[in-house]
Design a protein around this motif. Structure first.
Motif, PDB file in Angstrom:
ATOM      1  N   VAL A  67       0.830  -1.212   0.000  1.00 58.58           N
ATOM      2  CA  VAL A  67       0.000   0.000   0.000  1.00 58.58           C
ATOM      3  C   VAL A  67       0.862   1.258   0.000  1.00 58.58           C
ATOM      4  N   LYS A  68       1.884   1.312   0.860  1.00 62.61           N
ATOM      5  CA  LYS A  68       2.762   2.491   0.913  1.00 62.61           C
ATOM      6  C   LYS A  68       3.487   2.689  -0.422  1.00 62.61           C
ATOM      7  N   ALA A  69       3.899   1.578  -1.031  1.00 61.15           N
ATOM      8  CA  ALA A  69       4.577   1.668  -2.335  1.00 61.15           C
ATOM      9  C   ALA A  69       3.628   2.249  -3.386  1.00 61.15           C
ATOM     10  N   MET A  70       2.334   1.859  -3.331  1.00 60.51           N
ATOM     11  CA  MET A  70       1.341   2.407  -4.270  1.00 60.51           C
ATOM     12  C   MET A  70       1.150   3.911  -4.047  1.00 60.51           C
ATOM     13  N   VAL A  71       1.119   4.330  -2.781  1.00 58.24           N
ATOM     14  CA  VAL A  71       0.929   5.753  -2.468  1.00 58.24           C
ATOM     15  C   VAL A  71       2.117   6.571  -3.000  1.00 58.24           C
ATOM     16  N   VAL A  72       3.332   6.051  -2.822  1.00 60.06           N
ATOM     17  CA  VAL A  72       4.528   6.739  -3.339  1.00 60.06           C
ATOM     18  C   VAL A  72       4.436   6.862  -4.862  1.00 60.06           C
ATOM     19  N   ALA A  73       4.026   5.771  -5.539  1.00 60.74           N
ATOM     20  CA  ALA A  73       3.872   5.804  -7.004  1.00 60.74           C
ATOM     21  C   ALA A  73       2.848   6.858  -7.407  1.00 60.74           C
ATOM     22  N   SER A  74       1.735   6.939  -6.663  1.00 59.39           N
ATOM     23  CA  SER A  74       0.679   7.925  -6.942  1.00 59.39           C
ATOM     24  C   SER A  74       1.215   9.353  -6.841  1.00 59.39           C
ATOM     25  N   VAL A  75       2.031   9.620  -5.805  1.00 56.89           N
ATOM     26  CA  VAL A  75       2.624  10.957  -5.618  1.00 56.89           C
ATOM     27  C   VAL A  75       3.557  11.282  -6.796  1.00 56.89           C
ATOM     28  N   LEU A  76       4.377  10.301  -7.202  1.00 54.50           N
ATOM     29  CA  LEU A  76       5.298  10.515  -8.332  1.00 54.50           C
ATOM     30  C   LEU A  76       4.533  10.786  -9.633  1.00 54.50           C
ATOM     31  N   PHE A  77       3.440  10.019  -9.864  1.00 56.37           N
ATOM     32  CA  PHE A  77       2.607  10.241 -11.053  1.00 56.37           C
ATOM     33  C   PHE A  77       2.062  11.677 -11.061  1.00 56.37           C
ATOM     34  N   THR A  78       1.572  12.132  -9.894  1.00 49.12           N
ATOM     35  CA  THR A  78       0.961  13.467  -9.792  1.00 49.12           C
ATOM     36  C   THR A  78       1.986  14.564 -10.048  1.00 49.12           C
ATOM     37  N   ILE A  79       3.153  14.473  -9.385  1.00 50.12           N
ATOM     38  CA  ILE A  79       4.203  15.485  -9.554  1.00 50.12           C
ATOM     39  C   ILE A  79       4.674  15.520 -11.006  1.00 50.12           C
ATOM     40  N   SER A  80       4.846  14.333 -11.605  1.00 48.28           N
ATOM     41  CA  SER A  80       5.305  14.242 -12.994  1.00 48.28           C
ATOM     42  C   SER A  80       4.306  14.904 -13.949  1.00 48.28           C
ATOM     43  N   ALA A  81       2.998  14.670 -13.726  1.00 51.83           N
ATOM     44  CA  ALA A  81       1.961  15.244 -14.600  1.00 51.83           C
ATOM     45  C   ALA A  81       1.959  16.767 -14.510  1.00 51.83           C
ATOM     46  N   ILE A  82       2.066  17.301 -13.283  1.00 49.38           N
ATOM     47  CA  ILE A  82       2.086  18.762 -13.094  1.00 49.38           C
ATOM     48  C   ILE A  82       3.337  19.339 -13.763  1.00 49.38           C
ATOM     49  N   TRP A 126      14.866  20.126 -21.142  1.00 48.42           N
ATOM     50  CA  TRP A 126      15.607  19.379 -20.119  1.00 48.42           C
ATOM     51  C   TRP A 126      14.791  19.157 -18.859  1.00 48.42           C
ATOM     52  N   ASP A 127      14.070  20.187 -18.384  1.00 45.74           N
ATOM     53  CA  ASP A 127      13.243  19.928 -17.190  1.00 45.74           C
ATOM     54  C   ASP A 127      12.018  19.100 -17.568  1.00 45.74           C
ATOM     55  N   PHE A 128      11.574  19.223 -18.845  1.00 43.32           N
ATOM     56  CA  PHE A 128      10.499  18.343 -19.319  1.00 43.32           C
ATOM     57  C   PHE A 128      10.946  16.881 -19.217  1.00 43.32           C
ATOM     58  N   ILE A 129      12.177  16.593 -19.680  1.00 35.48           N
ATOM     59  CA  ILE A 129      12.718  15.231 -19.616  1.00 35.48           C
ATOM     60  C   ILE A 129      12.792  14.752 -18.162  1.00 35.48           C
ATOM     61  N   PHE A 130      13.183  15.649 -17.233  1.00 34.06           N
ATOM     62  CA  PHE A 130      13.279  15.276 -15.814  1.00 34.06           C
ATOM     63  C   PHE A 130      11.905  14.843 -15.274  1.00 34.06           C
ATOM     64  N   TRP A 131      10.856  15.649 -15.574  1.00 30.96           N
ATOM     65  CA  TRP A 131       9.510  15.305 -15.070  1.00 30.96           C
ATOM     66  C   TRP A 131       9.013  13.989 -15.665  1.00 30.96           C
ATOM     67  N   ARG A 132       9.317  13.757 -16.953  1.00 29.04           N
ATOM     68  CA  ARG A 132       8.914  12.498 -17.588  1.00 29.04           C
ATOM     69  C   ARG A 132       9.669  11.312 -16.986  1.00 29.04           C
ATOM     70  N   LEU A 133      10.947  11.542 -16.651  1.00 34.51           N
ATOM     71  CA  LEU A 133      11.762  10.495 -16.014  1.00 34.51           C
ATOM     72  C   LEU A 133      11.153  10.092 -14.673  1.00 34.51           C
ATOM     73  N   LEU A 134      10.690  11.099 -13.920  1.00 30.96           N
ATOM     74  CA  LEU A 134      10.056  10.856 -12.613  1.00 30.96           C
ATOM     75  C   LEU A 134       8.773  10.023 -12.788  1.00 30.96           C
ATOM     76  N   GLY A 135       7.983  10.376 -13.804  1.00 34.00           N
ATOM     77  CA  GLY A 135       6.774   9.600 -14.110  1.00 34.00           C
ATOM     78  C   GLY A 135       7.122   8.179 -14.511  1.00 34.00           C
TER      79      GLY A 135
END
Length: 465
Positions: A81-96, A105-114
């Protein structure tokens, strides 16, 4: 409450929690496909060449390899469950971040995070579903992950289509005067947040709870899943947890110090699944169809139809994988893909070019190319798409399964990266015909790989592998 009613309520509960976990698969599909409609627009906005464009699309896949490689050990240490929550946070930050990016370059960084989130979701969701499913439902519930992925791809492409059509093009301003392509990435925010909320609402995996010595909590969860007295089941889990040790990569080596043949076969499966070029269709199809003369709107329409075909064929695979077996489906898929890809390579390679050097499809060539592209997706969708994952979950014995799977999944993301990065330069310097010629060759070789190296696993117990 009668036994039948209780079983129905237990089944409904299991489907509910498996569906919540499969949201990770939905985001996996959504995140990897949402870039499709935005590629031409952000390349122009950042003045990026074909190599940088390829990297912007595909570096996320290296993030996925990292996420897939480490997700298992994180889930074992801190819980599913905690691993899923962390993935959810990463998905959200990456989308924003992808939507507000100022440079390539910062676009590539956000996509890398996603990408890290995608890799984690690709490992955590199937593990959680398998651990929470009664044995008689495990196969069908396990296939929820693959279904969620293709539905995620479809919804992402549908969002791209409606935003581009409403704005007039992906480059045009949309709501509040912000470019349409940026809104395409922001459409991922609601499902990413929902995934985190759903993860917090579902119980932890009973297997993880027993491993942590939290047996009373495990008993509560299993009672809701199975009903009746679950103490025997708790004892079985306790025995397997006690016998197990953390898998090591050295388990994959034979006496000679080389990788076991079965691990090489798993790696081969993963690599061929990508070398046939399927993700070129899902990452680049909108610019692919524009390159051969279709309008932006028509290109996005074709892309959405292709994604719908992918959903239908995944349902076909779910229905027949246990009836026909794994190997026959892979053989049929390889033959069909070779014919379809060969047709596309021939049409694109022989098409007349415009002033910019792009092939233009005249007369019936456009219709034939469209039919061939969708036939290709159909053949992949009932075979190499889902069946590769089924086989990777079955073909290794219990002792090496976790370690072998993490290697095969990581290699798959690396192969995906290689194919996705090389497509724009091949398109620019050699043309579409050459690109599809490469994928046709890979599909033809995949047929012989299946014939000589793949053993049927239908109906064999995992313990007998």
């Amino acid at each position: 409450m009668t036994v039948t009613t209780r079983r129905k309520s237990n089944t409904f509960y299991v489907i509910l929690i498996a569906g919540a976990a499969a949201l990770g698969g939905f985001l996996f599909g959504f995140d990897t496909a949402v870039i499709n409609g935005a590629i031409a627009a952000f390349s122009k906005a950042y003045n990026a060449n074909s190599l940088l464009t390829g990297l912007a699309v595909s570096l996320a896949l290296l993030g996925s390899a990292v996420g897939a490689f480490y997700a298992g050990s994180i889930a074992d240490r801190h819980g599913r469950v905690k691993a899923m929550v962390v993935a959810s946070v990463l998905f959200t930050i990456s989308a924003i971040g992808s939507g507000i990016a100022f440079t390539i370059w910062d676009f590539i960084f956000w996509r890398l995070l996603g990408g890290v989130a995608v890799g984690a979701a690709s490992v955590i969701a199937p593990a959680y579903i398998a651990e929470c499913s009664p044995s008689h439902l495990r196969g069908r519930l396990g296939s929820l992950q693959q279904l969620a992925i293709v539905v995620g791809i479809f919804i992402a492409l549908l969002c791209d289509y409606f935003i581009a059509v409403t704005a007039g093009s992906a480059e045009a301003p949309f709501l509040f005067g912000i470019a349409a392509w940026r809104w395409m990435f922001w459409t991922e925010i609601p499902p990413a947040v929902l995934y985190g909320m759903a993860a917090l609402a579902i119980p932890e995996s009973p297997r993880y709870l027993v491993a942590q010595g939290r047996e009373e909590e495990a008993e509560d969860v299993l009672t809701k899943i199975l009903g009746g007295d679950v103490r025997t089941k708790i004892e079985e889990i306790r025995q397997t947890v006690m016998r197990e040790r953390e898998p090591k990569l050295t388990d994959l080596l034979g006496r000679s110090g080389k990788l076991l043949p079965i691990v090489w076969i798993g790696i081969g499966l993963s690599v061929f699944q990508q070398l046939v070029g399927i993700n070129v269709i899902f990452y680049y199809s909108s610019i692919l169809w524009r390159a051969v003369g279709f309008s932006e709107k028509d290109s996005l329409t074709i892309t959405v139809i292709t994604a719908a075909v992918n959903i239908i064929t995944t349902l076909v695979a779910i229905a027949f994988v246990d009836k026909f077996g794994r190997k026959p489906l892979l053989i049929l898929g390889s033959i069909g893909m070779t014919v379809a890809l060969g047709t596309m390579a021939s049409i694109f390679g022989n098409a007349p070019t415009d002033a910019a050097g792009n092939p233009t499809l005249v007369g019936s060539a456009g219709t034939v190319a469209l039919i061939a592209a969708n036939l290709y997706v159909f053949c992949f969708g009932f075979s190499w798409g889902p069946v590769t994952w089924v086989l990777l979950g079955e073909m290794f014995n219990n002792q090496i399964r976790a370690a072998a799977l993490s290697i095969a999944a990581a290699v798959q993301w690396v192969a995906n990266f290689a194919v996705s990065t090389t497509f724009p330069p091949i398109l620019q310097y050699f043309g579409l015909g050459a690109a599809y010629g490469v994928y046709t060759t890979a599909a033809a070789i995949s047929l012989f790989f299946v014939l000589f190296y793949i053993k049927e696993t239908k109906g064999i117990e995992l313990e007998d592998m």
